[in-house]
Design a protein around this motif. Structure first.
Motif, PDB file in Angstrom:
ATOM      1  N   TYR A  87       5.496   8.275   0.586  1.00 14.02           N
ATOM      2  CA  TYR A  87       6.414   7.179  -0.184  1.00 14.02           C
ATOM      3  C   TYR A  87       7.604   6.908   0.925  1.00 14.02           C
ATOM      4  O   TYR A  87       8.003   7.630   1.905  1.00 14.02           O
ATOM      5  CB  TYR A  87       7.271   7.856  -1.317  1.00 14.02           C
ATOM      6  CG  TYR A  87       8.070   9.027  -1.087  1.00 14.02           C
ATOM      7  CD1 TYR A  87       9.595   8.827  -1.098  1.00 14.02           C
ATOM      8  CD2 TYR A  87       7.568  10.519  -0.958  1.00 14.02           C
ATOM      9  CE1 TYR A  87      10.487   9.661  -0.786  1.00 14.02           C
ATOM     10  CE2 TYR A  87       8.531  11.424  -0.689  1.00 14.02           C
ATOM     11  CZ  TYR A  87      10.100  11.162  -0.522  1.00 14.02           C
ATOM     12  OH  TYR A  87      10.578  12.047  -0.357  1.00 14.02           O
ATOM     13  N   THR A  88       8.274   5.515   0.653  1.00 17.97           N
ATOM     14  CA  THR A  88       9.142   5.335   1.613  1.00 17.97           C
ATOM     15  C   THR A  88      10.593   5.709   0.906  1.00 17.97           C
ATOM     16  O   THR A  88      10.836   5.784  -0.147  1.00 17.97           O
ATOM     17  CB  THR A  88       9.211   3.837   1.830  1.00 17.97           C
ATOM     18  OG1 THR A  88       9.400   3.191   0.449  1.00 17.97           O
ATOM     19  CG2 THR A  88       7.893   3.537   2.666  1.00 17.97           C
ATOM     20  N   ARG A 146       0.805  -1.383  -0.010  1.00 23.85           N
ATOM     21  CA  ARG A 146       0.008  -0.013   0.092  1.00 23.85           C
ATOM     22  C   ARG A 146       0.876   1.005  -0.063  1.00 23.85           C
ATOM     23  O   ARG A 146       0.306   2.305  -0.503  1.00 23.85           O
ATOM     24  CB  ARG A 146      -1.114   0.012   0.946  1.00 23.85           C
ATOM     25  CG  ARG A 146      -2.146  -1.086   1.149  1.00 23.85           C
ATOM     26  CD  ARG A 146      -3.198  -1.018   2.099  1.00 23.85           C
ATOM     27  NE  ARG A 146      -3.909   0.162   2.117  1.00 23.85           N
ATOM     28  CZ  ARG A 146      -4.772   0.516   3.016  1.00 23.85           C
ATOM     29  NH1 ARG A 146      -5.047  -0.275   3.839  1.00 23.85           N
ATOM     30  NH2 ARG A 146      -5.496   1.518   2.934  1.00 23.85           N
ATOM     31  N   LEU A 147       2.191   1.361   0.795  1.00 22.49           N
ATOM     32  CA  LEU A 147       2.847   2.394   0.691  1.00 22.49           C
ATOM     33  C   LEU A 147       3.623   2.410  -0.903  1.00 22.49           C
ATOM     34  O   LEU A 147       3.890   3.580  -1.146  1.00 22.49           O
ATOM     35  CB  LEU A 147       3.959   2.358   1.469  1.00 22.49           C
ATOM     36  CG  LEU A 147       3.510   2.748   3.194  1.00 22.49           C
ATOM     37  CD1 LEU A 147       4.744   2.290   4.128  1.00 22.49           C
ATOM     38  CD2 LEU A 147       3.426   4.040   3.089  1.00 22.49           C
ATOM     39  N   GLU A 148       3.757   1.347  -1.385  1.00 22.97           N
ATOM     40  CA  GLU A 148       4.257   1.464  -2.837  1.00 22.97           C
ATOM     41  C   GLU A 148       3.816   2.254  -3.809  1.00 22.97           C
ATOM     42  O   GLU A 148       4.319   2.902  -4.472  1.00 22.97           O
ATOM     43  CB  GLU A 148       4.486  -0.074  -3.335  1.00 22.97           C
ATOM     44  CG  GLU A 148       5.627  -0.119  -4.389  1.00 22.97           C
ATOM     45  CD  GLU A 148       5.865  -1.694  -4.604  1.00 22.97           C
ATOM     46  OE1 GLU A 148       6.838  -2.052  -5.076  1.00 22.97           O
ATOM     47  OE2 GLU A 148       4.966  -2.539  -4.295  1.00 22.97           O
ATOM     48  N   ASP A 149       2.410   2.250  -3.816  1.00 25.57           N
ATOM     49  CA  ASP A 149       1.422   3.171  -4.744  1.00 25.57           C
ATOM     50  C   ASP A 149       0.704   4.104  -3.803  1.00 25.57           C
ATOM     51  O   ASP A 149      -0.489   4.768  -4.476  1.00 25.57           O
ATOM     52  CB  ASP A 149       0.559   1.960  -5.350  1.00 25.57           C
ATOM     53  CG  ASP A 149       1.239   0.955  -6.099  1.00 25.57           C
ATOM     54  OD1 ASP A 149       2.394   1.318  -6.869  1.00 25.57           O
ATOM     55  OD2 ASP A 149       0.886  -0.167  -6.032  1.00 25.57           O
ATOM     56  N   HIS A 150       1.224   4.477  -2.713  1.00 17.82           N
ATOM     57  CA  HIS A 150       0.438   5.622  -2.131  1.00 17.82           C
ATOM     58  C   HIS A 150       0.327   7.044  -2.648  1.00 17.82           C
ATOM     59  O   HIS A 150       1.558   7.418  -3.106  1.00 17.82           O
ATOM     60  CB  HIS A 150       1.024   5.726  -0.694  1.00 17.82           C
ATOM     61  CG  HIS A 150      -0.240   6.311   0.257  1.00 17.82           C
ATOM     62  ND1 HIS A 150      -0.394   7.690   0.324  1.00 17.82           N
ATOM     63  CD2 HIS A 150      -1.169   5.539   1.429  1.00 17.82           C
ATOM     64  CE1 HIS A 150      -1.429   7.889   1.068  1.00 17.82           C
ATOM     65  NE2 HIS A 150      -1.729   6.552   1.691  1.00 17.82           N
ATOM     66  N   PRO A 151      -0.839   7.919  -2.835  1.00 18.00           N
ATOM     67  CA  PRO A 151      -0.657   9.057  -3.454  1.00 18.00           C
ATOM     68  C   PRO A 151       0.085  10.141  -2.741  1.00 18.00           C
ATOM     69  O   PRO A 151       0.483  11.082  -3.107  1.00 18.00           O
ATOM     70  CB  PRO A 151      -1.987   9.308  -3.908  1.00 18.00           C
ATOM     71  CG  PRO A 151      -2.777   8.379  -2.830  1.00 18.00           C
ATOM     72  CD  PRO A 151      -2.025   7.371  -2.559  1.00 18.00           C
ATOM     73  N   ARG A 152       0.167   9.857  -1.430  1.00 16.61           N
ATOM     74  CA  ARG A 152       0.417  10.895  -0.548  1.00 16.61           C
ATOM     75  C   ARG A 152       1.771  10.738   0.344  1.00 16.61           C
ATOM     76  O   ARG A 152       2.265  11.547   0.889  1.00 16.61           O
ATOM     77  CB  ARG A 152      -0.357  11.474   0.502  1.00 16.61           C
ATOM     78  CG  ARG A 152      -1.906  11.987  -0.061  1.00 16.61           C
ATOM     79  CD  ARG A 152      -2.643  12.443   0.805  1.00 16.61           C
ATOM     80  NE  ARG A 152      -3.826  13.240   0.412  1.00 16.61           N
ATOM     81  CZ  ARG A 152      -4.932  13.772   1.129  1.00 16.61           C
ATOM     82  NH1 ARG A 152      -4.869  13.557   2.275  1.00 16.61           N
ATOM     83  NH2 ARG A 152      -5.730  14.474   0.490  1.00 16.61           N
TER      84      ARG A 152
END
Length: 572
Positions: A430-431, A422-428
């Motif tokens: 990024y890691t 879910r973080l890989e494609d999160h719009p707001r």
């Protein structure tokens, strides 16, 4: 927050086990290093590899690195030429001679094959559960005859190691599936096959993380060599910066502590570079333990950044010298999610979000993975929305990268997979890594001083200021004085080198962590014994008689803390 701005999140996973070896014989007292490697270090690498759009920071303590390499070497030499493996539990999978059934040593090995999470590991596998239940029944009734034989011990040993395998391995290696389907009646050939699997995982573990670092997907950092609490080596009185009324050891200070702190940093860097091939930019000072003097030392050594718990930040903001920073953060609370500069120190400091990090460590294990990840992301999104200067904001999630997962179903497989996905494609969100983020030259929050403390409660209470912990410090202080006198008398060569290493093990933080009544008795017994054994070994190496008090336990323990005491929350 600007709709087009994504806020960085840094995961720092801390990998640490103390040195369980006898420094002289190379024999391992306890198996936790290789077991956590198989279950946790392997899985943590695999989860990141499965999500190439994510990044993370991994901290490897130097004495952990050495043990991982040692296990890989021992397994290789056993499989190639039959050399003995110097870990009693791992050796149960080899052709090594075993104690006789019914003997105390035989019973001890059986008991050790049950030291796994009952709900998440033992109960999960029907054959393992049945084997352990048989042992439980016998132990609960002294009148029952003991019929356990070598085959029973073999089956227990195989299931113990199968249970401790990483979930990513269990789901991908058909050899593991066949071994699990075998159930019982394992043969020497089965044991050898399991050893081959273990060797493959151990031999590729450090190279695997190195590949992640070389690809830019991971930042690998280090700690002082044997994981000592540097501020305490430098000055016991630093304890009172956060705990003014703390009871300190009888010894006024640790003899030559500044020099030992430097030794641990330099030795740690040498070990790290030898195995990973580069110099790390960040340092996780053991247990996030920082002080002004420790931060100055990290700066002198050349580290670009370090980190600790946000309790240290809050304690520091109470200092009169930091009034301006405190006012700034009161007006803009989001500024706590930034890099901090401390006076003239070149090493920047990041403060862990204790609340969010501890949700992963202590709360989410009993949630459905999707709900846990959803709740976690909701908190991250709220922080991101509040960022007054998005370019200076970074959210720090820092936690133990191993011990938490055994409390999750299937070693947190679903939680970690969903979190990265879910973080890989999160719009707001990024890691990223700290070093990569620092390249954007964000503005730091300026502090004039740091209140000494750790990521546990913002104090050093876990390692000092308790009667039993202080007693251990006094024992160690005297041992250091005796070591110094041996050096002055001419201790040199291999004896000096071995004494230096043995002293370093005695200075590690783990022994002091476990002293105290609030810890469970089984763990206290093990680590109390290991501390006294390490100090005894030091005396033997320097040619002096060990004090008689080393034969008497320092602490017994009687508590039942969360997660068995292997982790602690950032706030009381």
């Amino acid at each position: 927050m600007n709709s087009g701005t994504r806020i960085p999140v840094v995961f720092l996973w801390h990998m640490h086990q103390p040195d369980y070896r006898d420094c002289v014989t190379g024999e391992y007292y306890f198996p936790w290093t290789y077991l956590h490697a198989l279950k946790d270090y392997v899985d943590m690498a695999a989860h990141l590899e499965a999500h190439p759009g994510c990044k993370a920071v991994f901290n490897f303590v130097p004495i952990l690195i050495e043990q991982l390499a040692d296990y890989a070497s021992q397994l290789k030499h056993y499989l190639e030429r039959g050399d003995a493996i110097k870990d009693p539990l791992l050796a149960l999978l080899t052709s090594a001679e075993r104690p006789a059934p019914g003997s105390e040593r035989f019973a001890d090995l059986l008991a050790k094959c049950t030291r796994a999470n009952r709900e998440r590991i033992i109960e999960r596998f029907c054959p393992y559960r049945q084997l352990v239940n048989m042992l439980d029944t016998w132990q609960q009734d002294d009148a029952l005859p003991c019929y356990f034989n070598q085959q029973y011990l073999t089956d227990m040993a195989v299931w113990y190691h199968l249970g401790w395998l990483g979930e990513t391995v269990r789901r991908s290696d058909k050899r593991v599936t066949k071994l699990q389907e075998q159930g019982t009646g394992f043969t020497p050939e089965h044991c050898t096959q399991l050893l081959e699997i273990i060797h493959e995982l151990m031999a590729d573990l450090l190279p695997r993380y190195r590949r992640l670092a070389e690809s830019g997907q991971a930042e690998i950092i280090t700690s002082p060599y044997a994981h000592p609490i540097l501020p305490l080596l430098q000055d016991f009185a630093s304890t009172r910066e956060a705990m003014p009324d703390a009871l300190l050891p009888a010894a006024s200070h640790y003899p030559g502590g500044q020099g030992r702190a430097i030794w641990h940093l330099e030795k740690g860097l040498a070990v790290f570079k030898d195995h990973f091939g580069f110099r790390p930019k960040g340092c996780w000072a053991s247990e996030g333990s920082l002080s002004d003097s420790t931060l100055a030392l990290l700066s002198e050594v050349g580290f670009k950044w370090s980190a600790t718990g946000d309790s240290v930040m809050y304690n520091s903001l109470k200092l009169p010298a930091n009034e301006q920073a405190a006012q700034r953060i009161e007006q803009q609370p989001d500024k706590r999610h930034s890099v901090f500069s401390v006076a003239d120190k070149a090493t920047g400091v990041f403060f862990r979000d204790d609340g969010l990090s501890d949700k992963i460590g202590f709360e989410y294990a009993n949630w459905h993975a999707d709900d846990a990840v959803g709740d976690f992301l909701h908190h991250l999104e709220n922080i991101a929305k509040s960022a007054s200067n998005p370019e200076d904001c970074v959210i720090s999630i820092i936690m133990d990268g191993e011990n938490a997962w055994e409390y999750y179903p299937e070693n947190a497989y679903y939680f970690l997979d969903a979190l990265y996905a879910r973080l890989e494609d999160h719009p707001r969100l990024y890691t990223t890594t700290y070093s990569e983020w620092l390249e954007t030259t964000p503005k730091s929050v300026a502090l004039n001083s740091l209140c000494a403390g750790s990521w546990v409660y913002g104090t050093f209470s876990t390692w000092i200021a308790d009667s039993e912990k202080n007693k251990a410090w006094d024992i160690l202080c005297q041992a250091k004085l005796d070591y110094d006198s041996a050096v002055e008398a001419g201790l040199a060569g291999d004896s000096r080198r071995l004494a230096d290493l043995q002293l370093a093990l005695c200075e590690g933080s783990d022994w002091f962590w476990w002293f105290g009544d609030y810890n469970p008795s089984d763990s206290v017994r093990d680590f109390d014994y290991l501390f006294r054994q390490h100090v005894t070994n030091l005396y033997n190496i320097i040619g002096k008689k060990p004090p008689e008090k080393l034969a008497t336990p320092i602490s017994k323990g009687s508590g039942s803390p969360a997660n068995g005491g292997v982790m602690r929350q950032g706030h009381l």
